[in-house]
Design a protein around this motif. Structure first.
Motif, mmCIF file in Angstrom:
data_model
loop_
_atom_site.group_PDB
_atom_site.id
_atom_site.type_symbol
_atom_site.label_atom_id
_atom_site.label_comp_id
_atom_site.label_asym_id
_atom_site.label_seq_id
_atom_site.Cartn_x
_atom_site.Cartn_y
_atom_site.Cartn_z
ATOM 1 N N ASN A 69 -1.585 -9.811 17.911
ATOM 2 C CA ASN A 69 -2.293 -8.712 18.564
ATOM 3 C C ASN A 69 -2.064 -7.386 17.848
ATOM 4 O OD1 ASN A 69 -3.656 -9.709 21.150
ATOM 5 N ND2 ASN A 69 -1.652 -10.678 21.269
ATOM 6 N N PHE A 70 -1.616 -7.462 16.589
ATOM 7 C CA PHE A 70 -1.463 -6.252 15.793
ATOM 8 C C PHE A 70 -2.794 -5.511 15.749
ATOM 9 C CE2 PHE A 70 -1.970 -4.255 11.552
ATOM 10 C CZ PHE A 70 -0.970 -3.299 11.645
ATOM 11 N N ARG A 71 -2.737 -4.204 16.034
ATOM 12 C CA ARG A 71 -3.964 -3.405 16.083
ATOM 13 C C ARG A 71 -4.257 -2.828 14.691
ATOM 14 N NH1 ARG A 71 -1.650 -2.482 21.186
ATOM 15 N NH2 ARG A 71 -0.401 -0.713 20.451
ATOM 16 N N LEU A 72 -5.180 -3.453 14.001
ATOM 17 C CA LEU A 72 -5.572 -3.000 12.675
ATOM 18 C C LEU A 72 -6.255 -1.638 12.806
ATOM 19 C CD1 LEU A 72 -5.592 -4.171 9.721
ATOM 20 C CD2 LEU A 72 -8.010 -4.703 10.147
ATOM 21 N N PRO A 73 -5.771 -0.621 12.087
ATOM 22 C CA PRO A 73 -6.381 0.713 12.205
ATOM 23 C C PRO A 73 -7.859 0.689 11.820
ATOM 24 C CG PRO A 73 -4.304 0.800 10.984
ATOM 25 C CD PRO A 73 -4.656 -0.643 11.126
ATOM 26 N N THR A 74 -8.617 1.553 12.440
ATOM 27 C CA THR A 74 -10.023 1.660 12.080
ATOM 28 C C THR A 74 -10.140 2.185 10.648
ATOM 29 O OG1 THR A 74 -10.113 3.902 12.999
ATOM 30 C CG2 THR A 74 -10.755 2.088 14.453
ATOM 31 N N ALA A 75 -11.199 1.813 9.988
ATOM 32 C CA ALA A 75 -11.370 2.148 8.569
ATOM 33 C C ALA A 75 -12.072 3.492 8.394
ATOM 34 C CB ALA A 75 -12.133 1.042 7.866
ATOM 35 N N GLU A 76 -11.606 4.529 9.113
ATOM 36 C CA GLU A 76 -12.218 5.848 8.985
ATOM 37 C C GLU A 76 -11.923 6.451 7.608
ATOM 38 O OE1 GLU A 76 -10.727 8.083 12.243
ATOM 39 O OE2 GLU A 76 -11.723 6.859 13.764
ATOM 40 N N GLU A 77 -10.678 6.290 7.159
ATOM 41 C CA GLU A 77 -10.293 6.760 5.827
ATOM 42 C C GLU A 77 -10.097 5.534 4.933
ATOM 43 O OE1 GLU A 77 -10.061 9.805 4.777
ATOM 44 O OE2 GLU A 77 -10.362 10.861 6.677
ATOM 45 N N THR A 78 -10.703 5.548 3.777
ATOM 46 C CA THR A 78 -10.656 4.365 2.920
ATOM 47 C C THR A 78 -9.880 4.567 1.630
ATOM 48 O OG1 THR A 78 -12.773 4.991 1.918
ATOM 49 C CG2 THR A 78 -12.861 3.506 3.824
ATOM 50 N N SER A 79 -9.330 5.762 1.402
ATOM 51 C CA SER A 79 -8.550 5.977 0.191
ATOM 52 C C SER A 79 -7.279 5.140 0.270
ATOM 53 C CB SER A 79 -8.192 7.456 0.028
ATOM 54 O OG SER A 79 -7.299 7.867 1.051
ATOM 55 N N PRO A 80 -6.732 4.705 -0.856
ATOM 56 C CA PRO A 80 -5.526 3.873 -0.834
ATOM 57 C C PRO A 80 -4.379 4.518 -0.063
ATOM 58 C CG PRO A 80 -6.496 3.866 -3.024
ATOM 59 C CD PRO A 80 -7.252 4.881 -2.235
ATOM 60 N N GLU A 81 -4.127 5.821 -0.278
ATOM 61 C CA GLU A 81 -3.013 6.465 0.408
ATOM 62 C C GLU A 81 -3.230 6.533 1.917
ATOM 63 O OE1 GLU A 81 -4.914 7.671 -2.048
ATOM 64 O OE2 GLU A 81 -5.143 9.866 -1.920
ATOM 65 N N ALA A 82 -4.468 6.787 2.343
ATOM 66 C CA ALA A 82 -4.753 6.856 3.770
ATOM 67 C C ALA A 82 -4.604 5.488 4.425
ATOM 68 C CB ALA A 82 -6.164 7.408 4.003
ATOM 69 N N VAL A 83 -5.032 4.449 3.731
ATOM 70 C CA VAL A 83 -4.933 3.095 4.276
ATOM 71 C C VAL A 83 -3.470 2.674 4.412
ATOM 72 C CG1 VAL A 83 -5.395 0.657 3.791
ATOM 73 C CG2 VAL A 83 -7.204 2.360 3.497
ATOM 74 N N GLU A 129 -9.533 -4.132 0.198
ATOM 75 C CA GLU A 129 -10.708 -3.291 0.355
ATOM 76 C C GLU A 129 -10.434 -1.870 -0.126
ATOM 77 O OE1 GLU A 129 -11.612 -3.496 4.464
ATOM 78 O OE2 GLU A 129 -12.354 -5.572 4.402
ATOM 79 N N ALA A 130 -9.178 -1.422 0.025
ATOM 80 C CA ALA A 130 -8.799 -0.067 -0.377
ATOM 81 C C ALA A 130 -8.594 0.050 -1.886
ATOM 82 C CB ALA A 130 -7.532 0.363 0.354
ATOM 83 N N GLY A 131 -8.651 -1.073 -2.597
ATOM 84 C CA GLY A 131 -8.565 -1.018 -4.046
ATOM 85 C C GLY A 131 -7.323 -1.623 -4.656
ATOM 86 N N PHE A 132 -6.416 -2.164 -3.822
ATOM 87 C CA PHE A 132 -5.228 -2.816 -4.376
ATOM 88 C C PHE A 132 -5.622 -4.232 -4.807
ATOM 89 C CE2 PHE A 132 -3.426 0.379 -1.483
ATOM 90 C CZ PHE A 132 -2.611 1.060 -2.388
ATOM 91 N N VAL A 133 -5.367 -4.536 -6.053
ATOM 92 C CA VAL A 133 -5.868 -5.775 -6.646
ATOM 93 C C VAL A 133 -4.826 -6.879 -6.592
ATOM 94 C CG1 VAL A 133 -6.798 -6.813 -8.750
ATOM 95 C CG2 VAL A 133 -7.349 -4.431 -8.183
ATOM 96 N N ASP A 134 -5.232 -8.035 -6.084
ATOM 97 C CA ASP A 134 -4.460 -9.275 -6.158
ATOM 98 C C ASP A 134 -2.981 -9.086 -5.778
ATOM 99 O OD1 ASP A 134 -6.872 -10.349 -6.954
ATOM 100 O OD2 ASP A 134 -6.436 -10.154 -9.079
ATOM 101 N N ARG A 135 -2.084 -9.278 -6.764
ATOM 102 C CA ARG A 135 -0.658 -9.235 -6.454
ATOM 103 C C ARG A 135 -0.229 -7.874 -5.917
ATOM 104 N NH1 ARG A 135 4.455 -10.244 -10.563
ATOM 105 N NH2 ARG A 135 6.003 -10.692 -8.949
ATOM 106 N N ASP A 136 -0.890 -6.798 -6.359
ATOM 107 C CA ASP A 136 -0.550 -5.465 -5.856
ATOM 108 C C ASP A 136 -0.740 -5.387 -4.343
ATOM 109 O OD1 ASP A 136 0.144 -4.524 -8.329
ATOM 110 O OD2 ASP A 136 -1.770 -3.517 -8.713
ATOM 111 N N ALA A 137 -1.801 -6.014 -3.834
ATOM 112 C CA ALA A 137 -2.049 -5.991 -2.391
ATOM 113 C C ALA A 137 -0.905 -6.650 -1.631
ATOM 114 C CB ALA A 137 -3.367 -6.700 -2.072
#
Length: 223
Positions: A69-83, A129-137
């Motif tokens: 039931n973890f509440r995933l934040p809404t995707a209002e800000e999509t920059s990597p730092e905001a996410v 989705e925020a831009g972190f690729v593969d292993r970085d994510a």
């Protein structure tokens, strides 16, 4: 008023886990026993064994329930730092709302489908989705969870750090007095910085550390 029979008929695995979670969050995991849980549910202890074979299975169910039931934040800000910031704050909120999950994280590996969807798959997907690729994510996911878990476990026994605690201000005052009253000859730094010492378990400290973490993450994954 419903009697024992009607309460027993209404019993479900989900209800058992909800009540078990409440006991663990409001009191402690050690308080949870089959007998105590059955008493709170208004059923016989043997009834619970029709749903769960042991307390360990119930604890696994709690972890699956809370993390699922973890509440995933809404995707209002999509920059990597905001996410990253939004996800870390969401994990901290989950751990403060359900302090039992801090203990469960430290004692078991959750492989329930509900928890894997809610607190793993969806979060890693948001990071990609925020831009972190593969292993970085995956690495960034680990940093978020580990940092939030460490801070939540540090803050839990230090309620003066919680802004929403009803006695936070008074507890901070007492803590400030404690540091300030230490023998200056032995603890000159702590005495002089008594006010700042009280902020160690604060949300302000969490955000400071998170900013440092994000800066490092972006530097490591920016290539």
């Amino acid at each position: 008023m419903a009697g024992p029979r009607s309460r027993a008929r209404a019993l479900t695995a989900e209800r058992i886990i909800e009540v078990a979670t409440r006991i663990c969050d409001e009191e402690d995991i050690e308080v949870l026993t089959i007998r105590r849980l059955a008493s709170d549910l208004g059923v016989g202890a043997m009834t619970l064994y029709g749903y769960f074979r042991s307390k360990e299975e119930i604890l696994d169910g709690i972890a699956d329930h809370v993390m699922g039931n973890f509440r995933l934040p809404t995707a209002e800000e999509t920059s990597p730092e905001a996410v990253v910031q939004a996800l870390a704050l969401a994990f901290l909120d989950m751990m403060r709302e359900h302090p039992s999950i801090v203990r469960l994280f430290a004692t078991r590996v959750s492989t329930g489908p509900q928890s894997m969807r809610g607190a793993f798959e969806a979060v890693i997907g948001r990071l990609r989705e925020a831009g972190f690729v593969d292993r970085d994510a995956v690495r960034v996911y680990g940093l978020i969870v580990q940092y939030s878990l460490g801070f939540a476990s540090y803050q839990a026994p230090r309620p003066w750090g919680k802004a929403d605690h009803p006695e936070a201000e008074e507890l901070r005052r007492r803590r400030r007095h404690f540091y300030g009253a230490l023998p200056r000859a032995d603890f000159p730094n702590m005495v002089e910085l008594a006010e700042d010492m009280t902020t160690l378990p604060s949300d302000e400290q969490f955000l400071f550390g998170l900013d440092c973490l994000i800066e490092g993450v972006l530097r490591q994954t920016g290539d």
